[in-house]
Design a protein around this motif. Structure first.
Motif, PDB file in Angstrom:
ATOM      1  N   ASP A   9     -10.587 -21.521   5.620  1.00 39.44           N
ATOM      2  CA  ASP A   9      -9.697 -22.458   6.290  1.00 39.44           C
ATOM      3  C   ASP A   9     -10.060 -22.462   7.775  1.00 39.44           C
ATOM      4  N   PRO A  10     -10.662 -23.563   8.272  1.00 35.61           N
ATOM      5  CA  PRO A  10     -11.093 -23.583   9.673  1.00 35.61           C
ATOM      6  C   PRO A  10      -9.938 -23.510  10.669  1.00 35.61           C
ATOM      7  N   GLU A  11      -8.743 -23.909  10.267  1.00 33.95           N
ATOM      8  CA  GLU A  11      -7.604 -23.843  11.187  1.00 33.95           C
ATOM      9  C   GLU A  11      -7.160 -22.403  11.436  1.00 33.95           C
ATOM     10  N   THR A  12      -7.157 -21.581  10.393  1.00 37.46           N
ATOM     11  CA  THR A  12      -6.739 -20.187  10.550  1.00 37.46           C
ATOM     12  C   THR A  12      -7.929 -19.242  10.681  1.00 37.46           C
ATOM     13  N   ARG A  13      -9.147 -19.759  10.427  1.00 36.79           N
ATOM     14  CA  ARG A  13     -10.388 -18.977  10.446  1.00 36.79           C
ATOM     15  C   ARG A  13     -10.301 -17.782   9.490  1.00 36.79           C
ATOM     16  N   SER A  14      -9.663 -17.999   8.353  1.00 39.54           N
ATOM     17  CA  SER A  14      -9.523 -16.958   7.346  1.00 39.54           C
ATOM     18  C   SER A  14      -9.900 -17.525   5.986  1.00 39.54           C
ATOM     19  N   GLY A  15     -10.065 -16.639   5.020  1.00 38.80           N
ATOM     20  CA  GLY A  15     -10.419 -17.090   3.679  1.00 38.80           C
ATOM     21  C   GLY A  15     -10.640 -15.916   2.753  1.00 38.80           C
ATOM     22  N   GLN A  16     -11.495 -16.145   1.753  1.00 40.79           N
ATOM     23  CA  GLN A  16     -11.813 -15.104   0.770  1.00 40.79           C
ATOM     24  C   GLN A  16     -13.297 -15.129   0.478  1.00 40.79           C
ATOM     25  N   VAL A  17     -13.812 -13.974   0.130  1.00 38.35           N
ATOM     26  CA  VAL A  17     -15.170 -13.861  -0.404  1.00 38.35           C
ATOM     27  C   VAL A  17     -15.060 -13.301  -1.812  1.00 38.35           C
ATOM     28  N   LEU A  18     -16.101 -13.520  -2.590  1.00 45.28           N
ATOM     29  CA  LEU A  18     -16.195 -12.923  -3.919  1.00 45.28           C
ATOM     30  C   LEU A  18     -17.255 -11.841  -3.875  1.00 45.28           C
ATOM     31  N   LYS A  34     -15.480 -11.778  14.719  1.00 42.32           N
ATOM     32  CA  LYS A  34     -16.404 -10.694  15.035  1.00 42.32           C
ATOM     33  C   LYS A  34     -17.830 -11.018  14.598  1.00 42.32           C
ATOM     34  N   GLY A  35     -17.970 -11.819  13.532  1.00 42.42           N
ATOM     35  CA  GLY A  35     -19.292 -12.172  13.027  1.00 42.42           C
ATOM     36  C   GLY A  35     -19.987 -13.271  13.809  1.00 42.42           C
ATOM     37  N   GLN A  44     -21.939 -19.855   0.331  1.00 47.39           N
ATOM     38  CA  GLN A  44     -22.874 -19.181   1.223  1.00 47.39           C
ATOM     39  C   GLN A  44     -22.839 -17.681   0.986  1.00 47.39           C
ATOM     40  N   ARG A  45     -24.023 -17.061   1.012  1.00 51.86           N
ATOM     41  CA  ARG A  45     -24.098 -15.605   0.926  1.00 51.86           C
ATOM     42  C   ARG A  45     -23.772 -15.034   2.298  1.00 51.86           C
ATOM     43  N   VAL A  46     -22.932 -14.051   2.312  1.00 54.54           N
ATOM     44  CA  VAL A  46     -22.511 -13.438   3.563  1.00 54.54           C
ATOM     45  C   VAL A  46     -22.679 -11.925   3.485  1.00 54.54           C
ATOM     46  N   ARG A  47     -22.738 -11.328   4.657  1.00 55.92           N
ATOM     47  CA  ARG A  47     -22.721  -9.874   4.769  1.00 55.92           C
ATOM     48  C   ARG A  47     -21.336  -9.506   5.273  1.00 55.92           C
ATOM     49  N   ILE A  48     -20.737  -8.518   4.663  1.00 55.40           N
ATOM     50  CA  ILE A  48     -19.404  -8.086   5.078  1.00 55.40           C
ATOM     51  C   ILE A  48     -19.413  -6.586   5.346  1.00 55.40           C
ATOM     52  N   GLU A  49     -18.518  -6.179   6.219  1.00 60.54           N
ATOM     53  CA  GLU A  49     -18.230  -4.763   6.409  1.00 60.54           C
ATOM     54  C   GLU A  49     -16.791  -4.556   5.976  1.00 60.54           C
ATOM     55  N   VAL A  50     -16.552  -3.474   5.245  1.00 58.95           N
ATOM     56  CA  VAL A  50     -15.255  -3.236   4.627  1.00 58.95           C
ATOM     57  C   VAL A  50     -14.741  -1.851   4.996  1.00 58.95           C
ATOM     58  N   GLU A  51     -13.444  -1.769   5.251  1.00 62.12           N
ATOM     59  CA  GLU A  51     -12.763  -0.485   5.412  1.00 62.12           C
ATOM     60  C   GLU A  51     -11.877  -0.274   4.196  1.00 62.12           C
ATOM     61  N   GLY A  52     -11.619   0.968   3.872  1.00 61.25           N
ATOM     62  CA  GLY A  52     -10.776   1.255   2.722  1.00 61.25           C
ATOM     63  C   GLY A  52     -11.600   1.262   1.446  1.00 61.25           C
ATOM     64  N   ARG A  64     -10.266  -3.811   3.252  1.00 60.35           N
ATOM     65  CA  ARG A  64     -10.020  -4.779   4.303  1.00 60.35           C
ATOM     66  C   ARG A  64     -11.357  -5.129   4.937  1.00 60.35           C
ATOM     67  N   ILE A  65     -11.664  -6.416   4.979  1.00 65.28           N
ATOM     68  CA  ILE A  65     -12.916  -6.864   5.588  1.00 65.28           C
ATOM     69  C   ILE A  65     -12.747  -6.844   7.098  1.00 65.28           C
ATOM     70  N   THR A  66     -13.692  -6.197   7.778  1.00 65.72           N
ATOM     71  CA  THR A  66     -13.650  -6.107   9.238  1.00 65.72           C
ATOM     72  C   THR A  66     -14.699  -6.983   9.902  1.00 65.72           C
ATOM     73  N   LEU A  67     -15.656  -7.517   9.118  1.00 61.61           N
ATOM     74  CA  LEU A  67     -16.702  -8.377   9.649  1.00 61.61           C
ATOM     75  C   LEU A  67     -17.220  -9.256   8.530  1.00 61.61           C
ATOM     76  N   VAL A  68     -17.402 -10.521   8.828  1.00 62.80           N
ATOM     77  CA  VAL A  68     -18.073 -11.421   7.899  1.00 62.80           C
ATOM     78  C   VAL A  68     -19.064 -12.248   8.717  1.00 62.80           C
ATOM     79  N   THR A  69     -20.314 -12.246   8.272  1.00 59.54           N
ATOM     80  CA  THR A  69     -21.371 -12.993   8.943  1.00 59.54           C
ATOM     81  C   THR A  69     -22.379 -13.447   7.898  1.00 59.54           C
ATOM     82  N   LEU A  70     -23.296 -14.323   8.276  1.00 50.68           N
ATOM     83  CA  LEU A  70     -24.278 -14.815   7.322  1.00 50.68           C
ATOM     84  C   LEU A  70     -25.260 -13.721   6.945  1.00 50.68           C
ATOM     85  N   GLN A  71     -25.663 -13.725   5.699  1.00 52.75           N
ATOM     86  CA  GLN A  71     -26.663 -12.782   5.205  1.00 52.75           C
ATOM     87  C   GLN A  71     -28.031 -13.245   5.680  1.00 52.75           C
TER      88      GLN A  71
END
Length: 73
Positions: A9-18, A34-35, A44-52, A64-71
């Protein structure tokens, strides 16, 4: 870790990855910002960093995803 953009969602800059096992994991605006991305499209394939972690059997999933950026390769 790698994943596939599922929703954004570009308005909230949030979403989900699979994750590769099909598990959806949400991300929030700080993780997106952060990404350094400006836009994310489903598929799109993305690289994520996760806590927990996913928790134990019957346990709570507190990932909890702490970073999402393009792979990049």
């Amino acid at each position: 870790m790698q994943a596939t953009a599922y929703t954004y969602d570009p308005e909230t800059r949030s979403g989900q990855v699979l994750l590769d096992d099909g598990t959806p994991v949400p991300f929030d605006a700080p993780a997106f910002d952060k990404g350094g991305l400006r836009l994310l499209r489903p598929g799109q394939r993305v690289r994520i960093e996760v806590e927990g972690g996913a928790g134990s059997e019957g346990g709570k999933d507190d990932r909890r995803i702490t970073l999402v950026t393009l792979q990049t390769f």
